[in-house]
Design an enzyme around this catalytic site. Sequence first.
Site, PDB file in Angstrom:
ATOM      1  N   ARG A 160       0.842  -1.201   0.000  1.00 42.60           N
ATOM      2  CA  ARG A 160       0.000   0.000   0.000  1.00 42.60           C
ATOM      3  C   ARG A 160       0.872   1.243   0.000  1.00 42.60           C
ATOM      4  O   ARG A 160       0.567   2.239  -0.639  1.00 42.60           O
ATOM      5  CB  ARG A 160      -0.939  -0.010   1.205  1.00 42.60           C
ATOM      6  N   ASP A 189       0.281  -7.029  -2.907  1.00 44.54           N
ATOM      7  CA  ASP A 189      -1.130  -6.751  -2.618  1.00 44.54           C
ATOM      8  C   ASP A 189      -1.616  -5.818  -3.712  1.00 44.54           C
ATOM      9  O   ASP A 189      -0.810  -5.377  -4.562  1.00 44.54           O
ATOM     10  CB  ASP A 189      -1.293  -6.091  -1.226  1.00 44.54           C
ATOM     11  N   HIS A 266      -6.642 -10.450  -3.305  1.00 46.59           N
ATOM     12  CA  HIS A 266      -5.736  -9.315  -3.045  1.00 46.59           C
ATOM     13  C   HIS A 266      -4.634  -9.239  -4.104  1.00 46.59           C
ATOM     14  O   HIS A 266      -3.479  -8.928  -3.778  1.00 46.59           O
ATOM     15  CB  HIS A 266      -5.103  -9.437  -1.655  1.00 46.59           C
ATOM     16  N   GLU A 333      -9.523 -12.725   2.677  1.00 36.46           N
ATOM     17  CA  GLU A 333     -10.516 -11.864   2.016  1.00 36.46           C
ATOM     18  C   GLU A 333     -10.668 -12.140   0.519  1.00 36.46           C
ATOM     19  O   GLU A 333     -10.656 -11.217  -0.288  1.00 36.46           O
ATOM     20  CB  GLU A 333     -10.149 -10.388   2.241  1.00 36.46           C
ATOM     21  N   TRP A 399      -6.311 -13.552  12.404  1.00 34.60           N
ATOM     22  CA  TRP A 399      -6.425 -12.078  12.410  1.00 34.60           C
ATOM     23  C   TRP A 399      -7.838 -11.595  12.660  1.00 34.60           C
ATOM     24  O   TRP A 399      -8.042 -10.540  13.226  1.00 34.60           O
ATOM     25  CB  TRP A 399      -5.875 -11.484  11.101  1.00 34.60           C
ATOM     26  N   TYR A 424      -3.274  -5.082  15.567  1.00 33.75           N
ATOM     27  CA  TYR A 424      -3.134  -4.267  14.365  1.00 33.75           C
ATOM     28  C   TYR A 424      -2.637  -2.874  14.761  1.00 33.75           C
ATOM     29  O   TYR A 424      -3.369  -2.090  15.349  1.00 33.75           O
ATOM     30  CB  TYR A 424      -4.475  -4.204  13.608  1.00 33.75           C
ATOM     31  N   PHE A 425      -1.404  -2.609  14.418  1.00 34.91           N
ATOM     32  CA  PHE A 425      -0.802  -1.334  14.828  1.00 34.91           C
ATOM     33  C   PHE A 425      -1.085  -0.219  13.818  1.00 34.91           C
ATOM     34  O   PHE A 425      -0.510   0.863  13.899  1.00 34.91           O
ATOM     35  CB  PHE A 425       0.708  -1.495  15.059  1.00 34.91           C
ATOM     36  N   ASP A 426      -1.968  -0.487  12.840  1.00 36.18           N
ATOM     37  CA  ASP A 426      -2.436   0.592  11.970  1.00 36.18           C
ATOM     38  C   ASP A 426      -3.678   1.248  12.572  1.00 36.18           C
ATOM     39  O   ASP A 426      -4.176   2.229  12.042  1.00 36.18           O
ATOM     40  CB  ASP A 426      -2.734   0.083  10.549  1.00 36.18           C
ATOM     41  N   THR A 475      -0.390  -0.426   5.651  1.00 34.77           N
ATOM     42  CA  THR A 475       0.093   0.940   5.423  1.00 34.77           C
ATOM     43  C   THR A 475      -0.785   1.773   4.487  1.00 34.77           C
ATOM     44  O   THR A 475      -0.295   2.682   3.841  1.00 34.77           O
ATOM     45  CB  THR A 475       1.538   0.899   4.891  1.00 34.77           C
ATOM     46  N   GLU A 476      -2.080   1.467   4.428  1.00 32.58           N
ATOM     47  CA  GLU A 476      -2.952   2.307   3.605  1.00 32.58           C
ATOM     48  C   GLU A 476      -2.779   3.780   3.946  1.00 32.58           C
ATOM     49  O   GLU A 476      -2.768   4.642   3.072  1.00 32.58           O
ATOM     50  CB  GLU A 476      -4.425   1.923   3.813  1.00 32.58           C
TER      51      GLU A 476
HETATM   52  C1  ACM Z   1      -5.945  -8.864   6.705  1.00 34.39           C
HETATM   53  O1  ACM Z   1      -5.954  -7.931   7.523  1.00 34.39           O
HETATM   54  N1  ACM Z   1      -6.685  -8.790   5.610  1.00 34.39           N
HETATM   55  C2  ACM Z   1      -5.157 -10.065   6.911  1.00 34.39           C
END
Ligand code: ACM
Length: 765
Positions: A160, A189, A266, A333, A399, A424-426, A475-476
């Site tokens: 990202r 991705d 993805h 996903e 996750w 998730y550290f984002d 990192t979006e």
């Molecule tokens: C994920 O957050 N899609 C693994």
Amino acid sequence: MQFNKFILLLAIISPLFSFSQKAPSIIPKPNSIVLNNGMFTIDKNTGIQFADKTLKPTAVYLSDCIKHISGISLTQNAGAKKLIAFVIDKSIAKEGYQLNITEKGITIKASSPTGIFYGIQSLLQTLPAIRTNAPLTVQAMQITDQPRFQWRGMHLDVSRHFFSIEIIKEYLDLMASYKLNTFHWHLTDGGGWRLEIKQYPKLTEQAAWRVDAWGKPWSWYELAFNADKNRSTYGGYYTQEQAKEVVAYAAKLHITVVPEIEMPGHSEEVMAAYPQLSCHSIFHFGQSGDFFASKMEGNFCAGNDSSFTFIQDVLTEVMAIFPSNYIHIGGDEVEKESWKTCAKCQLRIKNEGLKNEEELQSYFIKRIEKFVLAKDRKIIGWDEILEGGLAPTATVMSWRGEKGGVEAAKMKHFVVMTPGSPCYFDHYQAGPEGEPQAIGGFNSLMKVYNYEPIPKELNEEESKFVLGAQGNVWTEYIATAEHLEYMVLPRMPALAEVLWSSKEQRNWDDFNSRLQNHFVAFEQKGLHYCAGNYTVNIVPNTVDGKLLVTLNSEAWNGKIFYTTHGEEPTAQSMPYTQPILIDSSIELKAVVVVNGRVMGLKAARQIFTFHQAMGSEVKYTFPVSDYYKGDGPNTLTDGIRGTAIIGKNWHGFSGKDMVATIDMGSQKSIHKISVGFLQAYNRWIFLPSSVTIEVSNDGVNFTTIQAINNPISTSELQVFYDFTCSFASRSAHYIRVTAKNTNCPEGHPGAGKAAWIFADEIIVE
Ligand code: ACM
Ligand code: ZN
């Protein structure tokens, strides 16, 4: 008498003790530190001694670190007057070490160079963080230490946003200093392909680049839509030589690099370059950089053998670069629509005797697993790989909560825990006012620190399948090294302690205290970090039929002040000293004050709507969902109404009716009851089809007051609705509410499947 003698003795000998002895602020906290008298100073007469040749790189590493902070070159001369000795002792646990500092010298013992390396990390944390002219003096002490978990990981998404190998090396340095040992490199991705693959040059000529949307880190989806294709200048990739350089750099830091190549979903960027690998290659993907511009498909076609040829070719090159035992094959996903409408995929389902697209996904992963196993490697994938049947030897990365991890461990598969909350550290770690835009969620430092990687559903035998956990950094919204540092500091050290230190060693206040010294080091090194979550936590609790609210803050040395009628709190407001009894409707606002200064940009705020059942115990016939537990067992009587944030303040029930019985503690005169529910169409949450309200004085015989049918359309996207009944005053001790669950309605993606019921409060007047 004895006691007095002891005091006297202490008084006499105390000058011999250095009472300034203070345990070093080592993170992760070692299992045992014994401070001793005396000091050792590392100087130009100090040498490193080791007999085992395999320790040479470790010795070079330590010399480089010492030189970096002091300019001193340690010798490897056996005749040196003062010694730092490395000793291999096979009796010490894997990765463990013993660090012994005396006035005469330093000895680090371990069963392998890795353990010696971790001993060095502990030693380095007792020394200045940056270049100094001061003597390198360390307190005499003895540390005995070993990790709790073997997978101590950090992930980084470089698709990202792209990060150069210099930034990757800094990230690895930080990981090593906290004894983390696994770097999960999310190399591919939809945002861009990041690794040179010699057989498929278009992956880096085209799929590594997209339309530049600087300053709009995530909205490049939209921007690309109308993009000038000549502007597809944002991106980058690692050459194979660079990737090998990273692997070698990591190896010196005793870190394994686990590469991730996403499949079968993805993969929009792959389809931009090689559309023939998607199900409907009729799409025109056009020039590089516009791969989100059309009706993009992001899946490999599972019915096309070329997909497997491509992936196997790619993995062959990947395995030649990355020596790790594990290869991460993604698996998350997968949007199955393209498979449903693809003749080749459907034919595959038929020919292989598969039931549906979930099994097609499982077929895909198993086929890749076979290929990877034949190369003597193992696959790891996101927890969706459980769907349609788990590949026989796969390790699962959990996750979507802990559920996938629990399921896999019970099937005797290895598991790495990375539940979105708190790994998730984002997600936001503070604020959110004043924080850089994040993807959502709220994973504060304390939440990370309090994480327990072994889910409570697992018994001792099953727990052994949990290899450890990892912090994930998508990192979006993270485009720069500075921002990246900010998101992982200090959550990375907190998770490192969770993964390394024994459970008994973990203590939030002690960690927070040690962390303050690390903040100083971050500042000295110019590293960006989040100094704290200054949002006061407002925690309702029911005690003996009363509602008490506890306030707490994560801020080091913070004091909490609050108001109850909506005024902005200051350091002169009411100091918080004990839980607050809620006996009327209030608007509570609270701030944390550090050194006289109000911290944070906005006070925490909560409205409490007082009513007769507030603080009452609630019992459920069918249990509340583990995922949507609101504020705890009495969420429906805590006076707090739910909001659009569905993870907060709501009790969720899936597939079952909500049957809630309130015990008000005594008979009360009542005349109105309302029960609040949420409808959130896109989250599969629907209002109950009916709500029946009954009352009782003995808790056995109930009288129906009213059955209320749902008057709201199931097609409304979001509705907060109170099912209400008013009646002539009567006495009641117990109230029972039965809310009928429904299935998702016709036309909804979940049509015919169980819907959720979300309730926030039973208001009794
Ligand atoms: C994920 O957050 N899609 C693994
Ligand atoms: Zn297909």
